[in-house]
Enzyme design. Structure first.
Site, PDB file in Angstrom:
ATOM      1  N   HIS A   1      21.325  82.289  46.151  1.00  0.00           N
ATOM      2  CA  HIS A   1      21.697  82.485  44.749  1.00  0.00           C
ATOM      3  C   HIS A   1      20.756  83.446  44.020  1.00  0.00           C
ATOM      4  O   HIS A   1      21.095  83.936  42.945  1.00  0.00           O
ATOM      5  CB  HIS A   1      21.780  81.138  44.016  1.00  0.00           C
ATOM      6  CG  HIS A   1      20.456  80.490  43.734  1.00  0.00           C
ATOM      7  ND1 HIS A   1      19.928  79.488  44.517  1.00  0.00           N
ATOM      8  CD2 HIS A   1      19.552  80.687  42.741  1.00  0.00           C
ATOM      9  CE1 HIS A   1      18.773  79.098  44.015  1.00  0.00           C
ATOM     10  NE2 HIS A   1      18.514  79.810  42.936  1.00  0.00           N
TER      11      HIS A   1
ATOM     12  N   ASP B   1      22.260  78.066  51.160  1.00  0.00           N
ATOM     13  CA  ASP B   1      21.514  78.778  50.117  1.00  0.00           C
ATOM     14  C   ASP B   1      20.290  79.488  50.682  1.00  0.00           C
ATOM     15  O   ASP B   1      19.208  79.460  50.099  1.00  0.00           O
ATOM     16  CB  ASP B   1      21.106  77.831  48.987  1.00  0.00           C
ATOM     17  CG  ASP B   1      20.948  78.557  47.655  1.00  0.00           C
ATOM     18  OD1 ASP B   1      21.103  79.793  47.634  1.00  0.00           O
ATOM     19  OD2 ASP B   1      20.652  77.896  46.649  1.00  0.00           O
TER      20      ASP B   1
ATOM     21  N   SER C   1      12.956  79.859  42.536  1.00  0.00           N
ATOM     22  CA  SER C   1      13.947  79.742  43.603  1.00  0.00           C
ATOM     23  C   SER C   1      13.661  80.731  44.728  1.00  0.00           C
ATOM     24  O   SER C   1      13.419  81.913  44.487  1.00  0.00           O
ATOM     25  CB  SER C   1      15.349  79.998  43.053  1.00  0.00           C
ATOM     26  OG  SER C   1      15.778  78.945  42.235  1.00  0.00           O
TER      27      SER C   1
END
Length: 571
Positions: A163, A196, A269
């Site tokens: 993402h 992810d 992230s």
């Protein structure tokens, strides 16, 4: 004086195990008994510092008296130093609190966390998204931030979250202590939205150090961990510390995560979760949010062993996982709620909130069907169902048992491939040399006439202006009776240009194009001066415009790529 050297010396001691530290024995010192152990010892482990704390306490010491003890540290028999520690007697006995005194001492002195190792392999990631045209006809894009870590210094491979780079048109990597205004260009090699995980490749990585992998399967709840990243996109090389709170959390999609209380935020992230030795044991991915209290101390990371398997599949080809087309149509039923659907007491279930409109479940399941078993396995909840489906092989069939109108039914549903990712858009064609559409409003009769400089109406995706971070003017909706109308909310105008140190004020788009053409022929860049105006307040269509700032953008003029020579890569 007693030295506890091994398990045989554990009588009267409390055993405390620290994450990645030697086993510590805490002895109780009692002045009233000669037989009570008087000291603290450490059981050495391989490749760790062996330590022994010797306490000598006279029996006639009174309560509260200070006691000094020698602490000797040895690494495989070599004495490294002698320290003095002041202890205090309480109630005639001495208890060394592992988590306060001795534990902190060992953390700081016996084995410090490998902070430099963690930071050397960690990177910050900057991206800009592709330009999209919204429903008002404006060109919109955004800057985004994330983190990652270098896996190979030979081929400059970086891992991060999918993402972080999912909509990226351009990607920059910023290593530790990077001082240049621009990062190192990178591109996506492969990416898996299900786990992810994304694999990037930098154009170069000279002098950078690759990370070392740990084994996430050997982690224990309570083990100390460190999260490195770029929180909020403004704080590169940041590190936070915590412990593993839970080893097996399943979020949406049936993907397994490590849970820790190491603080992570937006921008973290894709960064690495390290153990004390600086080995990667997870990929930081998500954080639980609570709007009422801000940070929650609940962070989620993909276990590194799972990430390794995901990347192995990515290198082998297109990722694959099971899907039956239910998407966001499912909601979880607690056992007491499931019982109302006549599910056996004490068992949870998952129900559909509407009829499937696509996928292999179309025509087989309906709204308010309550699923309670798949392939004979009782469901433990929604995440469990998603895990069972996603880990099923595409082409196989699932035996699904459910309740419909209080009657148990069974059906077989074919498993489809969940991989369905569209290729990134190609660069747009543009006229001129800057990839912008400009307008001259000086001759208008309404409020637009107040803007005498060229106004930016549109920015072309992957054109020179987009690459330089230039934004266009923006509109907004407002309601007028039963209808929605649009109004100009933000205006961005190019007021001047700087070339070779000389400032020139712009009066028309033609002036700008002429300067850009000259710069293109010489290979020079130009610096645009852009004023931004907004209505104040922004949500009122009749509010006046107010100047809110001026920005500068270094743009490298370039001709548009011919249609036959366009490319679909992110760089």
């Amino acid at each position: 004086m007693h030295h506890f050297a091994g398990p045989a010396a554990m009588a009267g001691c409390h055993r405390i195990q620290y994450a990645n530290l030697p086993t510590v024995f805490v002895g109780r010192v009692d002045m009233m008994s000669k037989n009570t152990p008087r000291g603290v010892g450490v059981q050495p482990q391989q490749e760790t510092l062996a330590a022994a704390l010797h306490c000598s306490i006279p029996r006639n010491r009174r309560d509260g008296a200070a006691v000094h003890s020698d602490i000797r540290y040895a690494d495989r028999g070599d004495v490294m130093g002698v320290y003095k520690q002041s202890l205090r007697l309480v109630g005639g006995s001495l208890w060394l609190a592992a988590g306060i005194g001795l534990g902190a001492f060992f953390v700081d002195q016996v084995r410090k966390p490998a902070i430099d190792t963690m930071l050397d392999s960690s990177v910050a990631i900057r991206t800009i998204t592709h330009v999209k045209i919204d429903q008002l006809g404006d060109s919109v894009w955004s800057k985004r931030h994330g983190s990652g870590f270098l896996v190979s210094a030979e081929n400059c491979e970086v891992w991060t979250n999918h993402h972080v780079v999912a909509e990226a048109a351009l990607i920059e990597i910023i290593p530790r202590d990077w001082s240049a205004p621009e990062g190192i260009a990178a591109r996506v090699i492969s990416s898996d939205p299900h786990t992810d995980i994304a694999v990037l490749r930098m154009t170069h990585c000279a002098g950078m150090k690759a990370a070392e992998f740990g084994d996430s399967d050997t982690l224990q709840t309570g083990d100390e961990v460190f999260a490195v990243g770029n929180p909020f996109g403004r704080n590169p090389d940041s590190i936070s510390r915590g412990i593993v709170s839970h080893k097996h959390r399943y979020l949406r999609g049936g993907v397994e995560y490590l849970q820790s209380d190491a603080m992570i935020n937006t921008g973290n992230s894709g960064g690495a979760l390290f153990d004390r030795r600086g080995r990667v044991i997870g990929v930081n991915t998500a954080v639980a949010t609570d709007n009422s209290s801000g940070g929650t101390g609940v962070s989620y990371s993909v276990p590194i062993n799972n990430a390794l398997r995901a990347v192995e599949r990515l290198h082998a080809g297109t990722p694959s996982w099971g899907d039956i087309g239910l998407g966001d149509l499912l909601t979880e039923l607690a056992p007491t709620e499931a019982e109302m659907f006549r599910i056996p007491a004490g068992r949870p279930a998952v129900t559909l909130i509407s009829d499937p409109q696509k996928g292999s479940a179309l025509g087989l399941l309906k709204a308010r069907d309550a699923i309670f078993e798949i392939n004979g396995i009782p469901l433990r909840g929604l995440a469990h169902l998603e895990w069972l489906v996603s880990n099923s092989r595409p082409g196989s069939k699932l035996d699904v048992q459910f309740m419909r109108n209080g009657i148990a039914e069974r059906t077989r549903i074919a498993v489809e491939n969940g991989w369905n990712v569209e290729p990134p858009p190609s660069p747009e064609h543009y006229d001129g040399y800057l990839g912008m559409k400009l307008a001259n409003w000086s001759g208008e009769e309404d409020e637009k006439s107040n803007f005498k400089s060229p106004v930016i109406l549109h920015v072309t995706s992957l054109g020179p202006a987009h690459r330089a971070g230039v934004l266009s003017s923006q509109h907004q909706f407002y309601r007028q009776g039963p209808f929605l109308q649009s109004y100009l909310m933000e205006v961005r105008a190019i007021t001047g240009i700087i070339v070779d140190g000389q400032y020139e004020r712009l009066a028309s788009p033609d002036d700008l194009n002429a300067v850009a053409e000259v710069a293109l022929s010489s290979g020079a860049a130009i610096l645009l001066e852009i004023e931004e105006w907004q209505r104040e307040p922004k949500n009122q269509a009749e509010a006046p415009f107010r100047h809110v700032g001026t920005t500068y953008h270094r743009v490298q003029p370039a001709a548009s790529i011919p249609a036959s020579g366009r490319f679909a890569s992110a760089l």
